[in-house]
Design an enzyme around this catalytic site. Structure first.
Site, mmCIF file in Angstrom:
data_model
loop_
_atom_site.group_PDB
_atom_site.id
_atom_site.type_symbol
_atom_site.label_atom_id
_atom_site.label_comp_id
_atom_site.label_asym_id
_atom_site.label_seq_id
_atom_site.Cartn_x
_atom_site.Cartn_y
_atom_site.Cartn_z
ATOM 1 N N CYS A 115 0.976 -1.223 -0.006
ATOM 2 C CA CYS A 115 0.039 0.012 -0.194
ATOM 3 C C CYS A 115 0.944 1.185 0.178
ATOM 4 C CB CYS A 115 -0.982 -0.058 1.173
ATOM 5 S SG CYS A 115 -1.948 -1.659 1.252
ATOM 6 N N HIS A 252 -3.471 7.475 1.950
ATOM 7 C CA HIS A 252 -3.609 6.275 1.608
ATOM 8 C C HIS A 252 -5.200 5.820 2.108
ATOM 9 C CE1 HIS A 252 -3.790 2.182 0.669
ATOM 10 N NE2 HIS A 252 -3.760 1.700 1.818
ATOM 11 N N ASN A 282 -9.974 -0.141 -0.453
ATOM 12 C CA ASN A 282 -8.557 0.057 -0.409
ATOM 13 C C ASN A 282 -8.110 -0.521 -1.856
ATOM 14 O OD1 ASN A 282 -5.726 -0.121 0.056
ATOM 15 N ND2 ASN A 282 -6.091 -1.175 2.056
HETATM 16 O O1 UT7 Z 1 -3.818 -0.855 3.389
HETATM 17 C C1 UT7 Z 1 -2.965 -1.578 4.450
HETATM 18 C C2 UT7 Z 1 -3.495 -1.335 5.724
HETATM 19 N N1 UT7 Z 1 -4.607 -1.915 6.146
HETATM 20 C C3 UT7 Z 1 -5.373 -1.523 6.965
HETATM 21 O O2 UT7 Z 1 -5.084 -0.218 7.288
HETATM 22 C C4 UT7 Z 1 -6.383 -2.231 7.591
HETATM 23 C C5 UT7 Z 1 -6.435 -1.935 8.938
HETATM 24 N N2 UT7 Z 1 -7.456 -2.682 9.942
HETATM 25 C C6 UT7 Z 1 -8.650 -2.254 9.750
HETATM 26 O O3 UT7 Z 1 -9.068 -1.236 9.065
HETATM 27 C C7 UT7 Z 1 -9.816 -2.765 10.531
HETATM 28 O O4 UT7 Z 1 -9.096 -3.594 11.737
HETATM 29 C C8 UT7 Z 1 -10.670 -3.604 9.932
HETATM 30 C C9 UT7 Z 1 -11.726 -2.807 9.100
HETATM 31 C C10 UT7 Z 1 -9.975 -4.755 9.158
HETATM 32 C C11 UT7 Z 1 -11.464 -4.454 11.082
HETATM 33 O O5 UT7 Z 1 -12.230 -3.762 11.968
HETATM 34 P P1 UT7 Z 1 -12.083 -3.894 13.447
HETATM 35 O O6 UT7 Z 1 -12.858 -2.718 13.974
HETATM 36 O O7 UT7 Z 1 -10.717 -3.783 13.940
HETATM 37 O O8 UT7 Z 1 -12.889 -5.114 13.790
HETATM 38 P P2 UT7 Z 1 -12.200 -6.458 14.304
HETATM 39 O O9 UT7 Z 1 -11.329 -7.061 13.406
HETATM 40 O O10 UT7 Z 1 -11.580 -6.194 15.735
HETATM 41 O O11 UT7 Z 1 -13.527 -7.540 14.072
HETATM 42 C C12 UT7 Z 1 -14.755 -7.092 15.225
HETATM 43 C C13 UT7 Z 1 -15.585 -8.346 14.764
HETATM 44 C C14 UT7 Z 1 -15.203 -9.650 14.797
HETATM 45 O O12 UT7 Z 1 -16.096 -10.508 15.356
HETATM 46 P P3 UT7 Z 1 -16.050 -11.099 16.910
HETATM 47 O O13 UT7 Z 1 -14.870 -11.578 16.935
HETATM 48 O O14 UT7 Z 1 -15.972 -9.786 17.742
HETATM 49 O O15 UT7 Z 1 -17.275 -11.738 17.194
HETATM 50 C C15 UT7 Z 1 -15.094 -10.020 13.442
HETATM 51 O O16 UT7 Z 1 -14.891 -11.463 13.197
HETATM 52 O O17 UT7 Z 1 -16.193 -7.994 13.498
HETATM 53 C C16 UT7 Z 1 -16.324 -9.329 12.687
HETATM 54 N N3 UT7 Z 1 -15.909 -9.123 11.256
HETATM 55 C C17 UT7 Z 1 -17.059 -9.026 10.424
HETATM 56 N N4 UT7 Z 1 -18.543 -8.608 10.744
HETATM 57 C C18 UT7 Z 1 -19.181 -8.554 9.598
HETATM 58 C C19 UT7 Z 1 -14.874 -9.163 10.741
HETATM 59 N N5 UT7 Z 1 -15.015 -8.775 9.426
HETATM 60 C C20 UT7 Z 1 -16.331 -8.905 9.412
HETATM 61 C C21 UT7 Z 1 -17.256 -8.361 8.198
HETATM 62 N N6 UT7 Z 1 -18.454 -8.156 8.387
HETATM 63 N N7 UT7 Z 1 -16.725 -8.084 6.880
#
Ligand code: UT7
Length: 325
Positions: A115, A252, A282
């Site tokens: 990225c 980004h 992204n």
């Molecule tokens: O460009 C390269 C750099 N990349 C990034 O900058 C990405 C950085 N990370 C992020 O943007 C975020 O961490 C995410 C968008 C990937 C995830 O958001 P989050 O608020 O950190 O959520 P999380 O990973 O802590 O997940 C929370 C919950 C989980 O369920 P439990 O374990 O709390 O029951 C996940 O399983 O959300 C669940 N979850 C989803 N639910 C519905 C994860 N993906 C999804 C989804 N739809 N697509």
């Protein structure tokens, strides 16, 4: 005393025609528009057609940038394509772009910093242009991340999209003062200790397969804002500019929360932030030039504006560029 700088002549972009909305994804995986919008700000993404390769996207964006700058392709002597999704393991997709533009001279190569690829490419091209060896360069970010996504993994597949953006840079003597146009400073960083937090689980040397993108999203998120703001502070220190001087912040586009938190921490006003993650998702190395192009086309970014770019991604790699458009 004049200073040789890399000045922007034009910019362009290309997005595949097919749009996939969050609702479309919710029909095939366990997700919802509400979750995706709330956690990322993403509403939709563009996905390349089966017969569209990264080089096709890159060529279309490069042509648009050349047209926007009224630049004859034959005057380009350097092409750097930032991508993590090349057409083939080798040769570099940049040589396909070179041929696609009808060029047979100069140099063309790919650059891989995930990225952060576009910021890394800008720094590389800026260095090469300022040696005086090259005069006019195309810097392209192009990706078909849809090809390396695991479409059954809801934690990653909802985040990414395909697209390409390009700018044309020319080595020009500038007055050597605060009015200078062009790239004013570039700062690159990497830290391989984080390489397993965002990676592709395949490759020619390891598995002889292309592999799929894997990410510990929460771990990446945790580091993102601190790394982004730290390297931007370096850019401010190097130039004497501050957040108040910035006309446009073009980060980004990974996650709206990361963008908003970074701008807030730096003290950059919300109305100066260019945000396209909602429409593009992204697009990795393509996200910054895609966003630049939107803001140039809608009249926000104008000649003489001070523009701050930043990126952070797999590796980790991260970096910042300050330029006067
Ligand atoms: O460009 C390269 C750099 N990349 C990034 O900058 C990405 C950085 N990370 C992020 O943007 C975020 O961490 C995410 C968008 C990937 C995830 O958001 P989050 O608020 O950190 O959520 P999380 O990973 O802590 O997940 C929370 C919950 C989980 O369920 P439990 O374990 O709390 O029951 C996940 O399983 O959300 C669940 N979850 C989803 N639910 C519905 C994860 N993906 C999804 C989804 N739809 N697509």
């Amino acid at each position: 005393m004049t200073v040789l700088r890399s000045v922007v002549l034009g910019c362009g972009s290309y997005l595949p025609a097919k749009v996939v909305t969050n609702a479309d994804l919710a029909r095939t995986i366990d997700t919802s528009d509400e979750w995706i919008v709330q956690r990322t700000g993403i509403h939709q993404r563009h996905i390349a057609a089966n017969n569209e390769l990264t080089s096709d996207l890159a060529i279309a964006a490069a042509r648009a940038a050349l047209a926007n700058g009224h630049v004859d392709a034959q005057t380009i002597d350097l092409i750097v394509l930032a991508t993590s999704t090349p057409d083939n393991t080798f040769p570099a997709s940049a040589v396909t772009v070179q041929t696609g533009l009808g060029l047979t001279r100069g140099a063309a190569f790919d650059l891989q910093a995930v990225c952060s690829g576009f910021v890394y490419a800008l720094a590389t091209v800026d260095g090469l242009l300022r040696t005086g060896t090259y005069k006019r360069a195309l810097v392209v970010g192009a990706e078909t991340f849809s090809r390396i996504l695991d479409w059954s993994d809801r934690t990653t597949c909802v985040l990414f999209g395909d697209g390409a953006g390009a700018i044309v840079l020319e080595a020009q003597q500038q007055p050597g003062n605060r009015e200078d146009r062009g790239i004013l400073t570039t700062h690159l960083r990497s830290d391989g200790r984080h390489k397993t937090k965002l990676y592709v689980d395949g490759g020619p040397s390891s598995t002889q397969t292309v592999g799929h993108l894997r990410m510990e999203g929460r771990a990446v998120f945790k580091h993102a804002v601190a790394m982004i703001t730290d390297v931007i502070e370096d850019a401010f220190r190097a130039t004497g500019y501050t957040a108040a001087d910035i006309d446009w912040f073009v980060p980004h586009q990974a996650n709206k929360r990361i963008i908003d938190d970074s701008a807030h921490k730096l003290g950059i006003a919300t109305e100066k932030v260019v945000t396209t993650v909602g429409q593009h998702g992204n697009t990795s190395a393509a996200s910054i030039p895609l966003a630049l192009n939107v803001a140039v086309k809608d009249g926000r970014i104008k000649k003489g504006d001070l523009v701050l770019l930043e990126a952070m991604g797999g590796g980790f790699t991260w970096g910042a560029t300050l330029l006067r458009w």
